[in-house]
Design a protein around this motif. Structure first.
Motif: not given
Length: 450
Positions: A226, A256, A267
């Motif tokens: 991330h 994403f 995500v």
């Protein structure tokens, strides 16, 4: 002291030595590339082929780096082999070359200019390719990578940021708020993957709407995927297209989804927000540190001191992220009146002197080329900061308020404080970076005025 001509001759001789060792032929047409916040880049030809030398401005500059150029070159080679749009490394500098630390790559097509890339056709397709390459980076097996690559411990990372903050004076309350938020919201670790560490516009090449290169791997490390996803989505790296949250190219949902479809994981929005705040604090402190490099003589390039003043951009962005957690009453509170400015009628004041020098520099612009022309633009930017900042009070520096945040828990829940910070942030960015795209967005949001 060596002249610039002597320095260039040393560079040419050292580069030829490296190219001969790598069987690349005779070096010609060496040109210093503009940009680069830390490392130097030189484009050149060898037997008709284009290459790029990437090197440190000084050996001392590598002292605080987590690994050397030998490790960085190995990471790029692994990424290239994994199908990432990374350059091919063809040679590495040695001590006998006498020109410091670095390596040579085969030049890739395309431009790194963010504005040119963001104006290309088919931004959605380019975003898909960027997500694909990021998923490939995160999928490289650790066994194929150098053991010297560090792993980021989240808590240690925050402590490191705090140490940088203290070293830089500990007097920026907005950064203090960001650090405190990170301490209070640090997530549990996940299985670490290879992070590029600087995956954003400016380090990506594109041509005709296609991704052609992923550059600048000096900050690679193992960590939460991330972090890489969030870094390129910071407001500062979206340039003029801050209406497109994903690298200035599209929506986060599309980014994403493309990342997941390319083999990356799903995500987590909360983890993504944590790393967005983390990296905004990180870059704010990185900007501050540029002034230290200049002061100590590690790198006396003009860009260093100018980049240090971009801290205010990150403070503005950070405040817009953090205020989401403030009480509604504080978010709705009007801003205090702007600080008064003065009209000068006697002798020229410092800002007018800076403006006069800036106007003169325009008259010699056409005599300069390459990096010198870029430096002239940087110099005019610095003079503009002086001219605008001379009339503004600076309420973004307050060591007592920063200490209250870190030691007493003062927060955006405290009455009036958010509105005071907003006003200070607007005025500081207006002096440092009046064309920063987020400034207009923040001004409209906080004051209702364009």
């Amino acid at each position: 002291m060596e002249s610039s001509a002597q320095t260039f001759e040393l560079l040419l001789d050292g580069l030829q030595s490296c190219c001969t060792r790598a069987n690349l032929g005779q070096v010609s047409d060496i040109v210093r590339l503009t940009g680069g916040a830390t490392m130097e880049s030189w484009k050149f030809q060898a037997d008709g082929e284009l290459y790029v030398l990437r090197r440190a401005p000084s050996l001392e500059f590598m002292n605080d780096r987590p690994f050397g150029h030998d490790v960085e070159a190995a990471i790029i080679r692994a990424a290239h082999s994994a199908g990432v749009s990374a350059p091919e490394v063809v040679g590495e500098l040695a001590a006998e070359d006498g020109i410091g630390s670095g390596f040579i790559m085969r030049a890739l097509p395309g431009t790194p200019d963010p504005k040119a890339i963001l104006a290309m056709n088919s931004p959605a397709e380019l975003l898909d390719e960027i997500a694909r390459d990021l998923a490939r980076i995160h999928g490289i097996a650790p066994a194929r990578l150098p053991v010297a690559i560090p792993t980021l411990d989240y808590r240690q990372g925050i402590e490191g940021l705090k140490a940088q903050f203290d070293e830089a004076g500990g007097d920026r309350p907005i950064i203090a708020l960001g650090l405190k938020w990170l301490m209070d919201n640090c997530p549990d670790p996940v299985t670490p993957v290879l992070n590029h560490g600087d995956y954003r516009m400016g380090n990506l090449l594109a041509e005709d709407g296609k991704l052609t290169g992923v550059l600048d791997w000096e900050l690679a490390h193992f960590g939460d995927p991330h972090e890489d996803l969030a870094f390129g989505c910071m407001t500062v790296w979206r340039f003029a297209r801050i209406d497109r949250p994903a690298l200035g190219l599209g929506s986060l949902e599309a980014y994403f989804a493309a990342y997941k479809n390319a083999g990356g994981g799903k995500v987590d929005p909360d983890r993504f927000r944590f790393w967005l705040v983390y990296r905004t604090v990180w870059w704010a402190l990185g900007c501050l540190q540029m002034a230290k490099y200049w002061r100590t003589g590690e790198d006396r390039m003009l860009e260093r001191v100018v980049i240090s003043r971009r801290t205010s951009e990150q403070e503005l962005d950070l405040l817009m992220l953090l205020e989401e957690d403030a009480p509604e009453a504080e978010r709705d509170r009007p801003l205090p009146d702007p600080h008064l400015t003065f009209t000068y009628t006697g002798e020229a004041w410092a800002g007018e002197l800076a403006e006069a020098v800036s106007e003169w520099l325009v008259t010699i612009k056409d005599r300069l080329t390459g990096h010198d022309r870029f430096q002239l633009a940087v110099a005019r930017n610095a003079l503009g900061m002086l001219a605008r900042g001379e009339q503004e009070g600076d309420t973004t520096i307050d060591i007592q308020a920063a200490k209250l945040v870190m030691e007493e828990g003062m927060s955006l829940n405290d009455p009036i404080w958010l509105s005071l910070l907003r006003r200070g942030a607007l005025e500081k960015v207006a002096a440092d970076s009046p064309k920063y795209p987020a400034l207009a967005v923040a001004r409209k949001k906080w004051t209702g005025k364009d």
